[in-house]
Structures are given as structure tokens and as C-alpha cells.
Design an enzyme around this catalytic site. Structure first.
Site, PDB file in Angstrom:
ATOM      1  N   SER A 281       3.746  -2.129  10.391  1.00  0.00           N
ATOM      2  CA  SER A 281       5.210  -2.111  10.575  1.00  0.00           C
ATOM      3  C   SER A 281       5.858  -3.452  10.245  1.00  0.00           C
ATOM      4  CB  SER A 281       5.569  -1.660  11.992  1.00  0.00           C
ATOM      5  OG  SER A 281       5.124  -0.336  12.207  1.00  0.00           O
TER       6      SER A 281
ATOM      7  N   ASN B  63       0.861  -1.185   0.000  1.00  0.00           N
ATOM      8  CA  ASN B  63       0.000   0.000   0.000  1.00  0.00           C
ATOM      9  C   ASN B  63       0.901   1.241   0.000  1.00  0.00           C
ATOM     10  OD1 ASN B  63      -1.796   2.051   0.509  1.00  0.00           O
ATOM     11  ND2 ASN B  63      -2.274   1.410   2.609  1.00  0.00           N
ATOM     12  N   TRP B  64       0.986   1.868  -1.165  1.00  0.00           N
ATOM     13  CA  TRP B  64       1.891   3.026  -1.296  1.00  0.00           C
ATOM     14  C   TRP B  64       1.338   4.267  -0.606  1.00  0.00           C
ATOM     15  CZ3 TRP B  64       3.749   3.301  -7.127  1.00  0.00           C
ATOM     16  CH2 TRP B  64       4.465   2.125  -7.435  1.00  0.00           C
ATOM     17  N   LYS B  65       0.058   4.241  -0.273  1.00  0.00           N
ATOM     18  CA  LYS B  65      -0.604   5.419   0.310  1.00  0.00           C
ATOM     19  C   LYS B  65      -0.404   6.631  -0.622  1.00  0.00           C
ATOM     20  CE  LYS B  65       0.094   3.378   4.773  1.00  0.00           C
ATOM     21  NZ  LYS B  65       0.044   3.535   6.218  1.00  0.00           N
TER      22      LYS B  65
ATOM     23  N   GLU C  35      -5.011  -5.240  10.678  1.00  0.00           N
ATOM     24  CA  GLU C  35      -4.003  -4.190  10.856  1.00  0.00           C
ATOM     25  C   GLU C  35      -4.264  -3.467  12.175  1.00  0.00           C
ATOM     26  OE1 GLU C  35      -2.225  -2.912   6.893  1.00  0.00           O
ATOM     27  OE2 GLU C  35      -4.038  -1.743   7.152  1.00  0.00           O
TER      28      GLU C  35
ATOM     29  N   GLY D  13       2.563   2.221  10.760  1.00  0.00           N
ATOM     30  CA  GLY D  13       3.457   3.363  10.579  1.00  0.00           C
ATOM     31  C   GLY D  13       4.167   3.795  11.847  1.00  0.00           C
TER      32      GLY D  13
ATOM     33  N   GLY E 217       2.898  -1.185   4.289  1.00  0.00           N
ATOM     34  CA  GLY E 217       2.870   0.247   3.991  1.00  0.00           C
ATOM     35  C   GLY E 217       4.269   0.745   3.677  1.00  0.00           C
ATOM     36  N   GLY E 218       4.920   1.323   4.681  1.00  0.00           N
ATOM     37  CA  GLY E 218       6.234   1.968   4.498  1.00  0.00           C
ATOM     38  C   GLY E 218       7.243   1.124   3.731  1.00  0.00           C
TER      39      GLY E 218
HETATM   40  C1  PEP Z   1      -0.663   0.065   6.234  1.00  0.00           C
HETATM   41  O1  PEP Z   1      -0.933   1.248   6.324  1.00  0.00           O
HETATM   42  O2  PEP Z   1      -1.432  -0.694   5.634  1.00  0.00           O
HETATM   43  C2  PEP Z   1       0.560  -0.412   6.872  1.00  0.00           C
HETATM   44  C3  PEP Z   1       0.610  -1.662   7.211  1.00  0.00           C
HETATM   45  O3  PEP Z   1       1.551   0.512   7.072  1.00  0.00           O
HETATM   46  P1  PEP Z   1       3.026   0.246   7.682  1.00  0.00           P
HETATM   47  O4  PEP Z   1       3.533  -1.032   7.080  1.00  0.00           O
HETATM   48  O5  PEP Z   1       3.818   1.432   7.285  1.00  0.00           O
HETATM   49  O6  PEP Z   1       2.847   0.130   9.167  1.00  0.00           O
END
Ligand code: PEP
Length: 253
Positions: free
Chosen positions: A216, A9-11, A170, A176, A237-238
Site C-alpha cells: 500500500s 508490479n502490475w500483477k 512486503e 493491497g 502494486g496498485g
Molecule cells: C505488491 O503486491 O507487491 C504490493 C506492494 O501491492 P500494493 O502496493 O497494492 O499493496
């Protein structure tokens, strides 16, 4: 048998140029390093979808997802994107109910129900996100809270429709933040969700549902998380913004 999935998920990140570079790097690494039994999904923002799909031609285990969609079919909904539009360019998945959209866009379980229905109606696959805040966990209600998110937004579905849904657990406190759920915490929630699904759809369907972990997830913790019996991959995400990290996560099964 349930699918192993790693979705990025690039957001709201990357220009078109940066997105094309990242996609091309991911394609090259996946072709050379990731086995075909792992499905990779890339979820850039809407503006990237048309260009990204062109870079995925001929790559069998990478599919494209949007991060959201409208629950409406078409019409006077300024700024929205319909599932029909997504379908018309080859998008296969839609992330529904990410906690950031629940929080900043006030998306309710009821609205998410409509989004799930619209996505399924057009033959796309919803990646349905659920998860609790830290306060809910500390209050001890996290299992009930997350199971209820599934009940309210998914349990109206027929067996045939439900079989097409991917779930992403999640925990909001892990998104994040750099704080990951421990593998024990992830496993116990995933097992609880699977049991909850079995009460409605039966053991066989529950056992065949892919439940991803998100929060994360990084190359250095993915192996331990993916080794859990009820964790079928990750929504990332990140770490999905770095091709090497994302592909290393996809190699962590
Ligand atoms: C997300 O927003 O779906 C996510 C899992 O973010 P991150 O991996 O950055 O915690």
C-alpha cells in the site's frame, strides 16, 4: 553504494493496449521528471514483456522485470516460462517469492531457492520478496520469521551472487489492503534484515544491498517511507497501474 529502486508490479492487470499506453506514459514522465539515480522497474505479466521492451529502448533508467519464472531450465513444464526465455527478450529482473505466489501457488522457500539460482545463473537479478502475515506479527515472531525466509532461500549464495540480489520486504497485511506499515515499522524490519544479512555476508555487503518496502505504498506515504535510513525504495502494486502515481512515488526520495 546501494541503488534507489522503484518497481511496479502490475500483477494480472492490463490488456496489451492498456499496458502499452501505461508504459508510454511512464516513459514520458520518467524522462522529464525522474533523476537518473533512481532505477525504475516495470513488472507486467509475461504476455506484455515483448511489447514493453520495445517501448523502453533508449531509456536508461527503466528496466523490465517478470513477476515469476520457472526454476527449471527447459522441457516438459506446460504453462511455465524459463529464465532463458526472459533473458532472450531483454528482461533484467525477476520477482521471486511474492506472497501471492507463496499463498496461491504454494511456493516454498526450497522452491524459491532454486528459482533464485536459476535467475542468477542466467545473469538476471532476483527481486526476492519476504514478509509476514498479521497473525505472525501479532504473535511477536515477525523478525525471526522474515529473517528465516532470507536464510532459507538466499544464504546458500556466494558473496558474489548475493551482491546481485534485491530484497523486497512486503508485510502481507499491508499488500493491497490500504494499510501501510508505519515508517517506524518499516525501518525496524529493514534494519533487522540488514543486520541479519551482515551476520552472513558482512557489513559492507549488507550496507550495499537494496531493501525495498512494499505494501500500500502511495504518493502520499512514499516520502516518509523512503526517508527511512534502511528503506531503499518500493515495490509498488496498485499505485503502479497509474502512471502519475507511480512516477510521483519514484520522485519521493
Ligand atoms: C505488491 O503486491 O507487491 C504490493 C506492494 O501491492 P500494493 O502496493 O497494492 O499493496
Amino acid at each position: 553504494m546501494r541503488q534507489k529502486i522503484v518497481a511496479g508490479n502490475w500483477k494480472m492487470n492490463n490488456t496489451i493496449e492498456e499496458g502499452q499506453k501505461l508504459t508510454s506514459e511512464i516513459v514520458d514522465l520518467v524522462k522529464n521528471e525522474v533523476t537518473d539515480d533512481v532505477s525504475i522497474i516495470i513488472a507486467p505479466s509475461f504476455i506484455h514483456l515483448s511489447t514493453t521492451i520495445g517501448l523502453l529502448e533508449g531509456v536508461s533508467n527503466i528496466a523490465l522485470s517478470s513477476q515469476n519464472c520457472s526454476e527449471n531450465e527447459s522441457g516438459a513444464f506446460t504453462g511455465e516460462v524459463s529464465v532463458n526465455m526472459l533473458n532472450s527478450i531483454g528482461v533484467e529482473y525477476v520477482i521471486i517469492g511474492h506472497s501471492e505466489r507463496r499463498e496461491y501457488n504454494h511456493e516454498t522457500n526450497e522452491q524459491l531457492t532454486k528459482k533464485v539460482d536459476t535467475v542468477l545463473k542466467h545473469g538476471l537479478t532476483p527481486i526476492f520478496c519476504c514478509g509476514e502475515t498479521l497473525a505472525t506479527r501479532e504473535g511477536g515472531n515477525h523478525f525471526e520469521y522474515v529473517c528465516n525466509q532470507l536464510t532459507e532461500s538466499l544464504f546458500h549464495l556466494s558473496e558474489d551472487d548475493f551482491k546481485k540480489v534485491v530484497i523486497a520486504y512486503e508485510p502481507i497485511w499491508a499488500i493491497g489492503t490500504g494499510v501501510t506499515a508505519s515508517s517506524d515499522q518499516a525501518q525496524e524490519m529493514h534494519a533487522a534484515l540488514r543486520s541479519h544479512l551482515a551476520t552472513k555476508y558482512g557489513k559492507e555487503i549488507a550496507d550495499n544491498t537494496s531493501i525495498l518496502y512494499g505494501g500500500s505504498c502511495k504518493p502520499d506515504n512514499a516520502k516518509e517511507l523512503f526517508a527511512c535510513a534502511d528503506v531503499d525504495g518500493g515495490l509498488i502494486g496498485g499505485a503502479s497501474l497509474k502512471s502519475r502515481d507511480f512516477v510521483d512515488i519514484a520522485k519521493s526520495f
